[in-house]
Each structure stands twice: as C-alpha cells, then as structure tokens.
Scaffold this active site. Structure first.
Site, PDB file in Angstrom:
ATOM      1  N   LYS A  52       0.836  -1.209   0.000  1.00  0.00           N
ATOM      2  CA  LYS A  52       0.000   0.000   0.000  1.00  0.00           C
ATOM      3  C   LYS A  52       0.868   1.255   0.000  1.00  0.00           C
ATOM      4  O   LYS A  52       0.592   2.218  -0.716  1.00  0.00           O
ATOM      5  CB  LYS A  52      -0.947  -0.020   1.212  1.00  0.00           C
ATOM      6  CG  LYS A  52      -1.991  -1.120   1.090  1.00  0.00           C
ATOM      7  CD  LYS A  52      -2.900  -1.273   2.296  1.00  0.00           C
ATOM      8  CE  LYS A  52      -3.803  -2.483   2.065  1.00  0.00           C
ATOM      9  NZ  LYS A  52      -4.813  -2.674   3.102  1.00  0.00           N
ATOM     10  N   GLN A  96      -4.920  -1.479   9.454  1.00  0.00           N
ATOM     11  CA  GLN A  96      -4.842  -2.805   8.846  1.00  0.00           C
ATOM     12  C   GLN A  96      -5.418  -3.848   9.806  1.00  0.00           C
ATOM     13  O   GLN A  96      -5.103  -3.851  10.997  1.00  0.00           O
ATOM     14  CB  GLN A  96      -3.368  -3.131   8.503  1.00  0.00           C
ATOM     15  CG  GLN A  96      -3.164  -4.396   7.689  1.00  0.00           C
ATOM     16  CD  GLN A  96      -3.692  -4.302   6.258  1.00  0.00           C
ATOM     17  OE1 GLN A  96      -3.911  -3.234   5.711  1.00  0.00           O
ATOM     18  NE2 GLN A  96      -3.888  -5.452   5.637  1.00  0.00           N
ATOM     19  N   ASP A 119     -11.103   2.564   3.525  1.00  0.00           N
ATOM     20  CA  ASP A 119     -11.397   1.125   3.471  1.00  0.00           C
ATOM     21  C   ASP A 119     -12.876   0.855   3.211  1.00  0.00           C
ATOM     22  O   ASP A 119     -13.246  -0.258   2.837  1.00  0.00           O
ATOM     23  CB  ASP A 119     -11.028   0.471   4.817  1.00  0.00           C
ATOM     24  CG  ASP A 119      -9.671  -0.211   4.800  1.00  0.00           C
ATOM     25  OD1 ASP A 119      -9.287  -0.724   3.739  1.00  0.00           O
ATOM     26  OD2 ASP A 119      -9.016  -0.234   5.859  1.00  0.00           O
TER      27      ASP A 119
END
Ligand code: NAP
Ligand code: LUD
Length: 279
Positions: A52, A96, A119
């Site tokens: 990422k 995460q 997200d």
C-alpha cells in the site's frame, strides 16, 4: 482452458490512470496523504501494508506510516485515530486488520471519520452502499467489479454466487453485484447443498478463507471464477480458496493467486484515496 484474469496488469493500468489524476490535482494545489496504521507485526499484514505504501508513492500521494507495538492499548489507538481525524493534511485513514485480540475491531472501525474511511468499513459507508448513495466502497469487492468489467464479463442478468458473508468481502460483494444487476445468492458455512448452489453460478466469487476448498465439482462449465482467498504455506507458496488446477479446466475465465484479486485491493484503495482528495 480458462482465460486468466490478470489482476496485476489491470491494477497497474488503474494505478497509471490514478497517477495522472493525482498530477492534475497537484497542479490545482491539492495534495493527498494516507495514514496507514499497523498494530503488531503479523508478517502477512506487513507485506500488504508495504504494498500500500509503495502504491501511494507510485501514484504520487504521501503515506504516513504508524507501526505500533502489539501491546498498544485500545485507548492509545483511539487517541491516534482521533488526532488523524482532526489532521487536515490527512485525507485517508486505514487500520490494517486483524488488530490484536485485546482491541475491539468494531470500536476502531467506528472511530474512523467516515469521510476518511478509505477502506469503506464504517457503518455510514456500508449503509450508503446498501441504499445506493455515494460513499467509500470496500476495496476488495470494488476491485472485483473492476476486474470483471475490464475483462469484458457481462454481469447484468447473470447468476452470481458469493461464497462467504464477511463484512469486508462477502456482504459488500453481494451488494455490488446486485447494483450491477446480477441475480445474487449469498452462501456461508450453514448453506445446505453448497456444491449444487455453486454449480448454478455464471459468476462464482469465493471468499471463505479455506485453502483450495472449492474443487472442480463446484464449478459450472464456462463459469467465471473469482478467488479472493490467500493462504501461504511453509515454503512461502501462495494458494487461494479455489483448487486452481481443477477450476481452470472448467471455468471460462479465472483469477490466479497471487496476481488476481490481491493487487486490485491495493489499486482500489488508491482510487478511494484520490476520491478522498477530490471531495
Ligand atoms: P472471514 O471473515 O473468515 O469469512 C469467511 C466466510 O466464509 C464466512 O462468512 C463463513 O461463514 C464462510 N465460510 C467458512 N467456511 C465455509 C464453508 N465450509 N462453506 C461455506 N462458507 C464458509 O473471511 P474474509 O475476511 O471474507 O476472507 C476470506 C479469504 O479472503 C481469506 O483467505 C482472506 O485472507 C482473503 N482475503 C483476501 C483479500 C484480497 O485482497 N485478496 C481481501 C480480504 C480477504 P459464516 O459466516 O457462516 O461463518
Ligand atoms: N485490513 C485489508 N486486512 C487484510 N496480494 C488487505 C490484501 C493486498 N483495514 C484493512 O489489504 O484492505 C484491507 N484493509 N486487506 N488485503 C487483505 C485484507 C485488511 C491481501 C493481499 C494483497 C492486500 C496483495 O497484494 C498479492 C497478490 O495476491 O498477488 C500477493 C502479496 C503477497 O502475499 O505476496
């Protein structure tokens, strides 16, 4: 023999498009920053988080990395999220998953400002998806829609079976396929006759987290098969939720692992970050 849906290539194309968009935004004086938080040092999470950060660098946005120790308390994490919510230079925030067991995942997801929730996990964004309003969409399912569209797979009117009903993959996946006018069936661990249900799928999307669970006899001749699962063995070899060798002889199109869905998750995260910059 199935045609391979090349997620690596398609994700590279999307990132090139985003890079051009970011350059345009920069000319207007708009910069982007993604805050990436990882608690603990799960090796798989570290690989994904690094991918990422590299993608941010590639498209030309900043990434702010927070690598917190396993012992971090929920309060400490919430405090950091609060600071980032209020930091005007930060457009996107990502924690995460999974987080360590002493931290409540739901509390963390709910604490991220929906406007920075790249997200797409916050209830407000999930609700927007459900009723067809603007909002951030979960990256993995959004990436699968892009894979299908860019591989010329027709979705409208097709029977789509989604195996798995997690909040981050299965459920939003089913909603997106519905939005694209597929006839959608969601299956899970209590589904009766899973094999027969899967054999009815023109598009079979598998996210169950069980290595090579879906064998050739779950697949209709000519179906499109999307494998979300990722499993790493002791030799670091990756496999999916689908038994690839058996699936590729029945499917018309199929995603490999690696190089299928995984890279698309990253590309769509970048897409959400660019969207966050333009809002
Ligand atoms: P999850 O939260 O563990 O959910 C698994 C789902 O599969 C649950 O809904 C479960 O049913 C269902 N299931 C489990 N066993 C089943 C069975 N025997 N038959 C039918 N359904 C069954 O998993 P997830 O987060 O969705 O992830 C799934 C997989 O995708 C994992 O391997 C994960 O690593 C991978 N993943 C990959 C990406 C990517 O970018 N490539 C992104 C996210 C996840 P119940 O609800 O009844 O328990
Ligand atoms: N948490 C995700 N947890 C896990 N595969 C990912 C993922 C890249 N908050 C939050 O990033 O979107 C998330 N948001 N997820 N995932 C899974 C899930 C999260 C999985 C795979 C990949 C992200 C990826 O790059 C490569 C591929 O399939 O080709 C292989 C990478 C490797 O392991 O070598």
């Amino acid at each position: 023999m199935a045609q391979i849906i090349d997620g690596k290539k398609i994700s590279a194309e999307i990132k090139e498009e985003l890079k051009a968009k970011v350059a345009q935004l920069k000319e207007q004086g708009i910069e982007g920053t993604l805050a990436v938080i990882q608690v603990g040092n799960d090796p798989a999470s570290s690989v994904y988080v690094n991918n990422k950060k590299r993608a941010c660098e590639f498209i030309g946005i900043h990434s702010k990395s927070f690598e917190l120790p396993e012992e971090t308390t929920q309060e400490e994490l919430l405090k950091l999220i609060d600071e980032l919510n209020n930091d005007k230079s930060v457009n996107g925030i990502l924690v995460q998953l999974p987080v360590p067991a002493h931290i409540d995942e739901k509390t963390i997801i709910n604490a991220i400002s929906p406007k920075k929730d790249v997200d797409g996990f916050h209830p407000e964004n999930v609700g927007s998806l459900t009723i067809g309003q603007e909002g951030f969409v979960s990256c993995t399912p959004a990436g699968i829609i892009e894979l299908l569209k860019r591989s010329d797979v027709e979705i409208a009117g097709k029977n789509c079976v989604v195996v798995g009903r997690s909040n981050i993959v299965g459920k939003p996946m089913a909603l997106l396929m519905l939005r694209e006018n597929a006839t959608v069936t969601i299956t899970h661990s209590r589904t009766a006759n899973l094999k027969e249900v899967c054999c009815n799928a023109d598009i079979l999307i598998v996210a169950i987290g069980k290595k090579e669970f879906i064998t050739g006899d779950y697949i209709k001749e000519g179906a499109v098969v999307i494998d979300v699962g990722i499993h790493r063995d002791e030799n670091n070899k990756l496999a999916g939720d689908v038994k690839y060798d058996e699936a590729e002889v029945k499917a018309s199109k199929i995603t490999p692992v690696p190089g299928g869905v995984g890279p698309m998750t990253i590309a769509m995260l970048m897409n959400n970050c660019v969207e966050a910059m333009t809002r």
